[in-house]
Design a protein around this motif. Structure first.
Motif, PDB file in Angstrom:
ATOM      1  N   HIS A 159       0.843  -1.205   0.000  1.00 29.47           N
ATOM      2  CA  HIS A 159       0.000   0.000   0.000  1.00 29.47           C
ATOM      3  C   HIS A 159       0.875   1.252   0.000  1.00 29.47           C
ATOM      4  O   HIS A 159       0.595   2.207  -0.732  1.00 29.47           O
ATOM      5  N   ARG A 160       1.945   1.246   0.818  1.00 25.71           N
ATOM      6  CA  ARG A 160       2.853   2.406   0.840  1.00 25.71           C
ATOM      7  C   ARG A 160       3.517   2.588  -0.519  1.00 25.71           C
ATOM      8  O   ARG A 160       3.619   3.708  -1.034  1.00 25.71           O
ATOM      9  N   GLY A 208      -7.910  -6.431  12.017  1.00 23.20           N
ATOM     10  CA  GLY A 208      -8.287  -5.682  13.217  1.00 23.20           C
ATOM     11  C   GLY A 208      -7.187  -4.732  13.665  1.00 23.20           C
ATOM     12  O   GLY A 208      -7.037  -4.468  14.862  1.00 23.20           O
ATOM     13  N   LEU A 209      -6.411  -4.209  12.712  1.00 21.08           N
ATOM     14  CA  LEU A 209      -5.282  -3.341  13.032  1.00 21.08           C
ATOM     15  C   LEU A 209      -5.431  -1.979  12.372  1.00 21.08           C
ATOM     16  O   LEU A 209      -6.142  -1.836  11.367  1.00 21.08           O
ATOM     17  N   ALA A 210      -4.730  -1.003  12.929  1.00 21.55           N
ATOM     18  CA  ALA A 210      -4.613   0.316  12.298  1.00 21.55           C
ATOM     19  C   ALA A 210      -3.304   0.333  11.512  1.00 21.55           C
ATOM     20  O   ALA A 210      -2.391  -0.464  11.780  1.00 21.55           O
ATOM     21  N   PRO A 211      -3.170   1.234  10.532  1.00 24.75           N
ATOM     22  CA  PRO A 211      -1.900   1.329   9.793  1.00 24.75           C
ATOM     23  C   PRO A 211      -0.736   1.667  10.716  1.00 24.75           C
ATOM     24  O   PRO A 211      -0.910   2.315  11.765  1.00 24.75           O
ATOM     25  N   MET A 212       0.462   1.264  10.315  1.00 23.90           N
ATOM     26  CA  MET A 212       1.667   1.580  11.073  1.00 23.90           C
ATOM     27  C   MET A 212       1.938   3.079  10.987  1.00 23.90           C
ATOM     28  O   MET A 212       1.449   3.768  10.095  1.00 23.90           O
ATOM     29  N   THR A 213       2.734   3.576  11.931  1.00 24.95           N
ATOM     30  CA  THR A 213       3.093   4.995  11.973  1.00 24.95           C
ATOM     31  C   THR A 213       3.720   5.430  10.657  1.00 24.95           C
ATOM     32  O   THR A 213       3.429   6.521  10.150  1.00 24.95           O
ATOM     33  N   ALA A 241       2.387   8.456   8.421  1.00 23.07           N
ATOM     34  CA  ALA A 241       3.285   9.581   8.132  1.00 23.07           C
ATOM     35  C   ALA A 241       3.368   9.824   6.632  1.00 23.07           C
ATOM     36  O   ALA A 241       3.392  10.973   6.177  1.00 23.07           O
ATOM     37  N   LEU A 242       3.410   8.759   5.856  1.00 19.80           N
ATOM     38  CA  LEU A 242       3.450   8.886   4.397  1.00 19.80           C
ATOM     39  C   LEU A 242       2.163   9.554   3.899  1.00 19.80           C
ATOM     40  O   LEU A 242       2.199  10.427   3.032  1.00 19.80           O
ATOM     41  N   TYR A 243       1.040   9.188   4.468  1.00 18.76           N
ATOM     42  CA  TYR A 243      -0.248   9.803   4.111  1.00 18.76           C
ATOM     43  C   TYR A 243      -0.216  11.303   4.375  1.00 18.76           C
ATOM     44  O   TYR A 243      -0.610  12.120   3.549  1.00 18.76           O
TER      45      TYR A 243
END
Length: 198
Positions: free
Chosen positions: A155-156, A187-192, A196-198
């Motif tokens: 995705h990144r 069941g997770l949120a995106p990594m930091t 940050a890239l967003y």
């Protein structure tokens, strides 16, 4: 697949787990004439072992796939060629009834080869991003996300490629897709790093 010789005992226990040792050896002896007829000199069969005869001419997609992706520094062309050989899961559709040891080996091998394929695609995507060939990177990240939609790194890579192509709204939408998939699948949120890239 293993590129090594196998003892008759090991093959017999791999393929016939429920029978006693005498029966498994007999089962293997019973199929050897058929194997000899089908594969001729490509199988070296002795009293103790069975080996694929790699001294004869042959072509193996599995071998050609793995060789350039070994832990050395392969060229990008070699990686492209290798990932192009990956046509699906190892021994897809092949089953040996009543052979859980074989099934376990096959599933582990399948997972290892799949991971090798995914790593090869990530390497290609990173290379194309570095070269600012965002179209090629997008094609590769789409392949990655088709097989593993939860691959956050893909995705990144896709966000970077979309932004590099001037498609900023699509890059931002990709982050939203990533968030949704990670929440739904794991069941997770995106990594930091992704946020940050967003």
């Amino acid at each position: 697949a293993t590129q090594r010789s196998h003892t008759r005992d090991a093959l017999a226990s791999l393929l016939w787990v429920d029978a006693d040792q005498q029966r498994t050896k007999k089962n293997l002896r019973d199929i050897l004439p058929n194997l000899r007829e089908r594969f001729g000199e490509y199988l070296l069969i002795t009293r103790d072992s069975i080996t694929f005869n790699a001294a004869l001419p042959y072509w193996s997609d599995l071998e050609r796939f793995q060789t350039p992706l070994q832990p050395i520094t392969p060229s990008i062309e070699d990686i492209h060629t290798a990932v192009g050989l990956y046509c699906g899961e190892f021994l897809e559709g092949f089953h040996v009834r009543g052979a859980p040891n074989f099934e376990e080996w096959m599933l582990l091998e399948r997972e290892r080869l799949h991971e090798t394929y995914v790593q090869g695609l990530h390497t290609l995507a990173d290379h194309h991003i570095e070269q600012q060939d965002h179209f090629a990177a997008l094609v590769i990240t789409q392949r990655l996300l088709a097989i593993e939609p939860w691959q956050e790194k893909a995705h990144r890579q896709q966000m970077i490629s979309l932004a590099g192509s001037g498609r900023l709204n699509e890059a931002l939408a990709q982050y939203a897709t990533c968030r949704r998939v990670l929440a739904d699948e794991l069941g997770l949120a995106p990594m930091t790093e992704t946020t940050a890239l967003y």
